[in-house]
Design a protein around this motif. Structure first.
Motif, short mmCIF file in Angstrom:
data_model
loop_
_atom_site.label_atom_id
_atom_site.label_comp_id
_atom_site.label_asym_id
_atom_site.label_seq_id
_atom_site.Cartn_x
_atom_site.Cartn_y
_atom_site.Cartn_z
N GLU A 329 0.85 -1.19 0.00
CA GLU A 329 0.00 0.00 0.00
C GLU A 329 0.89 1.23 0.00
O GLU A 329 1.71 1.43 0.89
CB GLU A 329 -0.92 0.04 1.21
CG GLU A 329 -1.92 1.18 1.11
CD GLU A 329 -2.88 1.23 2.30
OE1 GLU A 329 -4.04 1.62 2.11
OE2 GLU A 329 -2.45 0.89 3.42
N ALA A 330 0.73 2.07 -1.02
CA ALA A 330 1.52 3.29 -1.13
C ALA A 330 0.78 4.28 -2.01
O ALA A 330 0.14 3.89 -2.99
CB ALA A 330 2.90 2.99 -1.73
N ALA A 336 1.51 5.36 -11.55
CA ALA A 336 2.51 4.36 -11.92
C ALA A 336 3.30 3.85 -10.72
O ALA A 336 3.71 2.68 -10.70
CB ALA A 336 3.46 4.93 -12.97
N ASP A 337 3.50 4.68 -9.70
CA ASP A 337 4.33 4.28 -8.57
C ASP A 337 3.52 3.96 -7.32
O ASP A 337 4.09 3.83 -6.24
CB ASP A 337 5.34 5.39 -8.26
CG ASP A 337 6.35 5.59 -9.38
OD1 ASP A 337 6.71 4.59 -10.01
OD2 ASP A 337 6.75 6.74 -9.61
N ASP A 338 2.21 3.82 -7.48
CA ASP A 338 1.39 3.47 -6.32
C ASP A 338 1.53 1.99 -5.98
O ASP A 338 2.10 1.20 -6.74
CB ASP A 338 -0.07 3.82 -6.58
CG ASP A 338 -0.39 5.25 -6.19
OD1 ASP A 338 0.52 5.98 -5.78
OD2 ASP A 338 -1.57 5.66 -6.32
N GLY A 339 0.97 1.61 -4.83
CA GLY A 339 1.11 0.25 -4.34
C GLY A 339 0.60 -0.79 -5.31
O GLY A 339 -0.35 -0.56 -6.06
N ARG A 340 1.20 -1.96 -5.26
CA ARG A 340 0.90 -3.01 -6.23
C ARG A 340 0.80 -4.37 -5.54
O ARG A 340 1.12 -4.53 -4.36
CB ARG A 340 1.97 -3.06 -7.31
CG ARG A 340 3.36 -3.37 -6.76
CD ARG A 340 4.46 -2.93 -7.69
NE ARG A 340 4.53 -1.48 -7.77
CZ ARG A 340 5.41 -0.83 -8.51
NH1 ARG A 340 6.30 -1.50 -9.23
NH2 ARG A 340 5.43 0.49 -8.53
N LEU A 341 0.35 -5.36 -6.29
CA LEU A 341 0.37 -6.74 -5.85
C LEU A 341 1.74 -7.33 -6.14
O LEU A 341 2.28 -7.16 -7.24
CB LEU A 341 -0.70 -7.55 -6.60
CG LEU A 341 -0.67 -9.06 -6.38
CD1 LEU A 341 -1.13 -9.41 -4.98
CD2 LEU A 341 -1.54 -9.77 -7.42
N VAL A 342 2.31 -8.00 -5.14
CA VAL A 342 3.62 -8.64 -5.29
C VAL A 342 3.46 -10.12 -4.97
O VAL A 342 2.85 -10.48 -3.96
CB VAL A 342 4.67 -8.01 -4.36
CG1 VAL A 342 6.00 -8.74 -4.51
CG2 VAL A 342 4.83 -6.53 -4.64
#
Length: 458
Positions: A329-330, A336-342
């Motif tokens: 979460e960011a 483009a630089d927000d939180g993602r699934l990893v």
């Protein structure tokens, strides 16, 4: 067995140096830390019996691969939900800024409102969990609830009985130094409670609140252990533990600043940190695996929640125990630089590497795959609010909330290359968390209430 002692906040505070510097940025919007109201909430029981009618999909919605079966607009402010069974009857409980509401969802597409426990001003009740056997719901009180703030606000746990789901009854309230989320471990005999940002009276070198353990075997007399656990999680620094999940093998996973770490909380296990075999306890868990997430995969390294598929049921995602699915979460300028699934591999982390990581010699899990909503079909281009949030996995489909970017369904049969196959993004979306149930997807949307979707992809 060590008997937990009731925690005294005054004693704990007196033993800790009081500092005045502010805590780190909040992990979950909206709202600020500095709004203060001194009055306590009026908690009251409401009983309702009308049936909620579905609402047509707004014409401005972006939809693919799902249809809207029903909407519960009276649940506006919803943050989390879950399901309890009563014989042949199924009840959904919904928590949010309003408190707690219950619905009969025996017919999953035609919910009927049952009752409510009004707690106006709650914050935020993320990931509210329940004991399916005792029909108890555990609601975290964040220090920002009822006009408080992270610096001085009160936090704790409400224990609510749904013995009669139409009449929720508060059984107890326990003050706890943490309160952003609280989760069941050991079959709901204990709770692990973590977050948010540190209070002013906590050690100045903490980046956020770790985990406090509460014994709820007697739900009317909960007892919290005085010493926190899951310390030093961020390359040796004690930091914000955001969410707790227990996998199908009983390993408890703590997600937050600095990564994801798993623990045994019962049974005898090899402890790779103490280098001995010992009995795991909820208040003295045995490290299992995990560690930090690569900065190239998740620049903020604030890991919001996680799930480890172990392949033990037909509903499991691929992985068979060596993969962990993690939300970053960011919120950064631009999508483009927000939180993602990893999706990361746990291999190489089973010997305590994640507990020995330091800034000088960091340990990071190997990234297998990532997915971001930025630039994807169905996405808005007029918002910076694109962070990933809670997700739920059913077979090979992972459903995930992305706030104003709605709910996305990903095919994760190839974990290295998650692929979007469906989405649901109303123009007024504020998707907080999706939940699979009886072939439907229930979405807790803070703006809309509960949207019940019928996926048309397999």
């Amino acid at each position: 067995m060590t008997t937990p002692r009731t925690l005294s906040l005054s004693v704990l505070a007196a033993a800790t140096a009081v500092v005045t510097m502010a805590g780190p940025a909040l992990a979950c919007p909206p709202g600020g830390d500095d709004e203060t109201r001194t009055s306590e909430p009026a908690v009251q029981q409401d009983v309702v019996s009308h049936q909620i009618r579905s609402v047509p999909l707004p014409p401005s919605a972006a939809v693919k691969g799902v249809r809207l079966a029903a909407t519960l607009p009276d649940a506006k402010g919803a943050i989390s939900l879950g399901f309890l069974t009563y014989g042949h009857r199924t009840v959904m409980y919904v928590s949010g800024t309003f408190g707690l509401k219950t619905y009969d969802v025996t017919d999953p597409a035609a919910p009927k409102a049952l009752g409510a426990l009004s707690m106006p001003g709650m914050w935020e009740t993320e990931d509210t969990e329940a004991d399916p056997r005792r029909k108890l719901v555990f609601m975290a009180r964040d220090p920002r609830a009822f006009g408080g703030n992270t610096h001085t606000g009160e936090s704790g746990i409400y224990i609510v009985s749904l013995a009669d789901p139409a009449k929720p009854v508060q059984q107890a309230y326990e003050k706890v130094p943490a309160g952003h989320t609280t989760s069941c471990v050991d079959g709901c005999r204990y709770l692990w409670t973590g977050g948010p940002a540190r209070a002013d009276w906590m050690p100045a070198d903490w980046g956020g609140r770790p985990v406090w353990v509460t014994d709820v075997q007697d739900p009317r007399r909960p007892r919290t252990f005085p010493q926190p656990i899951e310390l030093g999680r961020d390359d040796g620094k004690t930091d914000y533990v955001h969410d707790i999940q227990v996998d199908a093998t009983g390993v408890t996973w703590a997600s937050g600043a600095g990564g994801v770490r798993g623990y045994w909380t019962q049974g005898r296990h090899w402890d790779p940190v103490r280098r001995t075999t010992r009995v795991a306890r909820a208040w003295d868990p045995v490290p299992y695996a995990g560690g930090g997430v690569s900065e190239t995969a998740a620049p903020s390294r604030f890991m919001h929640n996680s799930f480890r598929p172990v392949g033990s049921t037909a509903d499991e995602a691929p992985g068979h125990g060596d993969l962990v699915y993690i939300t970053e979460e960011a919120f950064n300028p631009g999508c483009a630089d927000d939180g993602r699934l990893v999706i990361a591999s746990l291999r190489g982390s089973y010997d305590g590497e994640g507990w020995r990581s330091t800034p000088e010699e960091p340990f990071r899990l190997r990234t297998v795959g990532t997915w971001s909503v930025a630039g994807q079909e169905g996405s808005r281009t007029d918002t910076d609010d694109c962070s990933a949030h809670y997700f739920d996995v059913h077979h090979d489909l992972l459903a995930q909330s992305f706030y104003t970017q709605g709910t996305r369904l990903l095919d994760v049969r190839d974990p290295a290359h998650p692929k979007q196959v469906a989405y649901y993004r109303p123009a007024d979306a504020m998707s907080w968390a999706p939940y699979w149930h009886a072939g439907y997807l229930y979405v807790a949307d803070n703006n809309r209430g509960i949207d019940i979707l019928r996926p048309e992809v397999h």
